[in-house]
Design a protein around this motif. Structure first.
Motif, PDB file in Angstrom:
ATOM      1  N   LEU A 206       0.646  -1.266  -0.046  1.00 45.35           N
ATOM      2  CA  LEU A 206       0.033  -0.022  -0.119  1.00 45.35           C
ATOM      3  C   LEU A 206       1.004   1.148   0.016  1.00 45.35           C
ATOM      4  N   LEU A 207       0.353   2.170  -1.016  1.00 47.17           N
ATOM      5  CA  LEU A 207       1.265   3.354  -0.867  1.00 47.17           C
ATOM      6  C   LEU A 207       0.470   4.510  -0.222  1.00 47.17           C
ATOM      7  N   GLY A 208      -0.795   4.537  -0.504  1.00 49.26           N
ATOM      8  CA  GLY A 208      -1.643   5.421   0.373  1.00 49.26           C
ATOM      9  C   GLY A 208      -2.979   5.168   0.162  1.00 49.26           C
ATOM     10  N   ALA A 209      -3.817   5.829   1.133  1.00 42.02           N
ATOM     11  CA  ALA A 209      -5.158   5.882   0.965  1.00 42.02           C
ATOM     12  C   ALA A 209      -5.754   7.110   0.864  1.00 42.02           C
ATOM     13  N   VAL A 210      -6.538   7.588   0.137  1.00 36.80           N
ATOM     14  CA  VAL A 210      -7.303   8.757  -0.127  1.00 36.80           C
ATOM     15  C   VAL A 210      -8.495   8.463   0.431  1.00 36.80           C
ATOM     16  N   PRO A 211      -8.993   9.540   1.557  1.00 36.75           N
ATOM     17  CA  PRO A 211     -10.442   9.239   2.089  1.00 36.75           C
ATOM     18  C   PRO A 211     -11.432   9.949   1.212  1.00 36.75           C
ATOM     19  N   GLU A 212     -12.747   9.379   1.266  1.00 37.97           N
ATOM     20  CA  GLU A 212     -13.618   9.877   0.397  1.00 37.97           C
ATOM     21  C   GLU A 212     -13.776  11.357   1.099  1.00 37.97           C
ATOM     22  N   SER A 213     -13.789  12.368   0.069  1.00 37.12           N
ATOM     23  CA  SER A 213     -13.878  13.733   0.429  1.00 37.12           C
ATOM     24  C   SER A 213     -14.501  14.573  -0.484  1.00 37.12           C
ATOM     25  N   GLU A 214     -15.402  15.617  -0.155  1.00 35.75           N
ATOM     26  CA  GLU A 214     -16.071  16.538  -0.958  1.00 35.75           C
ATOM     27  C   GLU A 214     -14.902  17.446  -1.622  1.00 35.75           C
ATOM     28  N   THR A 215     -13.808  17.527  -1.009  1.00 33.75           N
ATOM     29  CA  THR A 215     -12.874  18.393  -1.583  1.00 33.75           C
ATOM     30  C   THR A 215     -12.389  17.851  -3.100  1.00 33.75           C
ATOM     31  N   VAL A 216     -12.504  16.697  -3.328  1.00 34.10           N
ATOM     32  CA  VAL A 216     -11.866  16.030  -4.614  1.00 34.10           C
ATOM     33  C   VAL A 216     -13.032  16.731  -5.556  1.00 34.10           C
ATOM     34  N   LEU A 217     -14.063  16.760  -5.401  1.00 39.43           N
ATOM     35  CA  LEU A 217     -14.978  17.140  -6.401  1.00 39.43           C
ATOM     36  C   LEU A 217     -15.010  18.641  -6.638  1.00 39.43           C
ATOM     37  N   GLN A 218     -14.729  19.256  -5.538  1.00 39.36           N
ATOM     38  CA  GLN A 218     -14.689  20.770  -5.482  1.00 39.36           C
ATOM     39  C   GLN A 218     -13.403  20.937  -6.197  1.00 39.36           C
ATOM     40  N   SER A 219     -12.434  20.361  -6.088  1.00 34.17           N
ATOM     41  CA  SER A 219     -11.124  20.758  -6.825  1.00 34.17           C
ATOM     42  C   SER A 219     -11.271  20.531  -8.168  1.00 34.17           C
ATOM     43  N   SER A 220     -11.779  19.187  -8.707  1.00 33.82           N
ATOM     44  CA  SER A 220     -11.961  19.109  -9.986  1.00 33.82           C
ATOM     45  C   SER A 220     -12.878  20.047 -10.804  1.00 33.82           C
ATOM     46  N   ASN A 221     -13.855  20.750  -9.895  1.00 38.90           N
ATOM     47  CA  ASN A 221     -14.970  21.597 -10.489  1.00 38.90           C
ATOM     48  C   ASN A 221     -14.040  22.749 -10.699  1.00 38.90           C
ATOM     49  N   ALA A 222     -13.071  23.273  -9.995  1.00 39.75           N
ATOM     50  CA  ALA A 222     -12.160  24.504 -10.335  1.00 39.75           C
ATOM     51  C   ALA A 222     -10.907  24.155 -11.208  1.00 39.75           C
ATOM     52  N   GLY A 223     -10.643  23.074 -11.286  1.00 44.83           N
ATOM     53  CA  GLY A 223      -9.348  22.687 -12.339  1.00 44.83           C
ATOM     54  C   GLY A 223      -8.117  22.724 -11.618  1.00 44.83           C
ATOM     55  N   VAL A 224      -8.180  22.455 -10.192  1.00 40.40           N
ATOM     56  CA  VAL A 224      -7.061  22.419  -9.287  1.00 40.40           C
ATOM     57  C   VAL A 224      -6.875  21.143  -8.713  1.00 40.40           C
ATOM     58  N   PRO A 225      -5.576  20.623  -9.104  1.00 39.05           N
ATOM     59  CA  PRO A 225      -5.170  19.194  -8.445  1.00 39.05           C
ATOM     60  C   PRO A 225      -5.371  19.329  -6.984  1.00 39.05           C
ATOM     61  N   VAL A 226      -6.214  18.212  -6.369  1.00 44.46           N
ATOM     62  CA  VAL A 226      -6.512  18.290  -4.992  1.00 44.46           C
ATOM     63  C   VAL A 226      -5.186  18.307  -3.940  1.00 44.46           C
ATOM     64  N   VAL A 227      -4.142  17.867  -4.504  1.00 44.27           N
ATOM     65  CA  VAL A 227      -2.762  18.122  -3.758  1.00 44.27           C
ATOM     66  C   VAL A 227      -2.520  19.320  -3.240  1.00 44.27           C
ATOM     67  N   LEU A 228      -2.848  20.377  -4.026  1.00 45.95           N
ATOM     68  CA  LEU A 228      -2.506  21.878  -3.882  1.00 45.95           C
ATOM     69  C   LEU A 228      -3.486  22.311  -2.807  1.00 45.95           C
ATOM     70  N   GLU A 229      -4.675  21.554  -2.206  1.00 41.87           N
ATOM     71  CA  GLU A 229      -5.711  21.879  -1.199  1.00 41.87           C
ATOM     72  C   GLU A 229      -4.972  21.146  -0.031  1.00 41.87           C
ATOM     73  N   ARG A 230      -3.899  21.876   0.502  1.00 39.33           N
ATOM     74  CA  ARG A 230      -3.080  21.334   1.599  1.00 39.33           C
ATOM     75  C   ARG A 230      -3.861  21.124   2.921  1.00 39.33           C
ATOM     76  N   ASP A 231      -5.281  21.834   3.063  1.00 38.02           N
ATOM     77  CA  ASP A 231      -5.783  21.682   4.267  1.00 38.02           C
ATOM     78  C   ASP A 231      -6.580  20.618   4.305  1.00 38.02           C
ATOM     79  N   SER A 232      -7.049  20.212   3.234  1.00 44.77           N
ATOM     80  CA  SER A 232      -7.967  18.773   2.876  1.00 44.77           C
ATOM     81  C   SER A 232      -7.198  17.769   3.388  1.00 44.77           C
ATOM     82  N   GLU A 233      -8.282  16.724   3.794  1.00 42.06           N
ATOM     83  CA  GLU A 233      -7.514  15.272   4.199  1.00 42.06           C
ATOM     84  C   GLU A 233      -7.206  14.782   2.685  1.00 42.06           C
ATOM     85  N   ALA A 234      -8.021  14.898   1.691  1.00 43.28           N
ATOM     86  CA  ALA A 234      -7.613  14.311   0.499  1.00 43.28           C
ATOM     87  C   ALA A 234      -6.278  14.638  -0.170  1.00 43.28           C
ATOM     88  N   GLY A 235      -6.144  15.959   0.092  1.00 41.42           N
ATOM     89  CA  GLY A 235      -4.904  16.796  -0.443  1.00 41.42           C
ATOM     90  C   GLY A 235      -3.513  16.438   0.334  1.00 41.42           C
TER      91      GLY A 235
END
Lengths: 269, 93
Positions: A206-235
């Protein structure tokens, strides 16, 4: 020499493109020159997730066919230094990806970049096979759900038999499990396969697990890779994943069920 | 809601059902993958029979090939049954 990483899964909709965008951005944020390539010819989407869809002039197939050179087709990311995107063609079909053409482009990129991330299309047809073909590493993106796990196992079979490394008898492609849309609460309820279950069934680390998160959809809406959302769990989960890939020892986070107390339930904490 | 768990505890969780089903599927998929690289066994068997027949007259079922697996190790076992001495003597005469 660049390291080639394929992001694959077999099944569609599990988060390959989200993972490719965030993993590539994460590597670039760590200072590594990185390029991410969309292999989904005919159904390109990486450009949307990366937020550069309006800057696509030439694409991967144009470069393969000699209609444009790499310098013209590569899109430099505006947010992250050291990061470039090579979009897929919207109009051609997957037959345009010839093995010689793909190899030539990868060889040329390998001279300039540290990491080449190949975003595979769903399925096990030509586009997916070409994305896997020259890989050194594979991120197997899997949802904790039966059809996704089975498809991931099929893909592992292909990695072990139909890649350049497999055929040349070199050290095999290094496989890394990435579990996405993980819901620790549902695992706790016995409604979802646990990380341990998925890793045990597929028998890869296992390299990693990404939790189910609203941020993933929000960041794809905005065209921003979720890793840039440092405060979110998914990022943060994606950032950890990149760190682990690069050899850092980081504990897995956001994978345990946090039982909500009476007050946090009452006040929606 | 605790009393509901009394009923739930009788049946397995759906996650453990999923795990068991997947373990069966994956074992099956990997079994056929492992066999895929041994597709040549029947033609190897035919060729061996042909070569042996250049020297000895043997029956069609004289060459037996078996593959045994033990973890990562594969053993190819080859068994050739020669005809008994009396029939060979007859053949030679």
């Amino acid at each position: 020499m660049a390291r080639i990483i394929v992001v694959t899964s077999g099944k569609g909709g599990v988060g390959k493109t989200t993972t490719s965008a965030s993993f590539a951005s994460g590597l670039a944020l760590k200072g590594h020159k990185t390029v991410v390539i969309d292999f989904d010819v005919g159904l390109r989407n990486l450009d949307l997730i990366m937020g550069c869809e309006r800057r696509v002039v030439f694409d991967f197939v144009n470069v393969i066919n000699g209609e444009a050179n790499l310098r013209q087709a590569l899109i430099k990311d505006k947010r992250v230094e050291n990061l470039s995107i090579l979009a897929a063609s919207q109009t051609r079909d997957k037959e345009a990806l010839t093995e010689e053409g793909v190899k030539r482009v990868l060889d040329e990129l390998a001279a300039d970049y540290d990491y080449i991330v190949c975003d595979s299309p769903a399925g096990i047809e030509r586009g997916a096979l070409m994305a896997m073909r020259f890989a050194d590493d594979a991120l197997i993106v899997t949802n904790p759900e039966v059809s996704s796990v089975r498809d991931s196992d099929r893909v592992l079979g292909i990695l072990a038999s139909r890649t350049r490394r497999a055929e040349s008898g070199e050290e095999p492609v290094r496989e890394h499990l990435v579990v996405t849309r993980y819901a620790p609460g549902r695992v706790h309820q016995g409604e979802m396969l646990s990380l341990e279950d998925v890793a045990e069934i597929l028998a890869i680390p296992l390299l990693g697990a990404v939790p189910e998160s609203e941020t993933v959809l929000q960041s794809s809406n905005a065209g921003v890779p979720v890793v840039l959302e440092r405060d979110s769990e998914a990022g943060a989960a994606y950032a950890d994943m990149v760190g682990r890939y690069l050899g850092e020892e980081l504990p897995h986070r956001f994978i345990d069920y946090q039982k909500k107390g009476f007050f946090s339930r009452l006040f929606g904490g | 809601m605790g009393w509901l768990n009394i009923f739930r505890s009788n049946s397995k969780s759906s996650a453990s059902v999923a795990k068991e089903r997947l373990q069966v599927i994956v074992a099956h998929q990997r079994g056929s993958r492992a066999g895929a690289d041994l597709e040549y066994l029947p033609s190897l068997q035919r060729d061996l029979l042909e070569v042996i027949r250049r020297y000895v007259k043997v029956n069609d079922d004289a060459v037996k090939l078996e593959v045994e697996r033990d973890g990562d190790m594969e053993v190819l076992e080859l068994n050739i049954t020669l005809p008994d001495r009396s029939s060979r003597a007859q053949h030679a005469s």
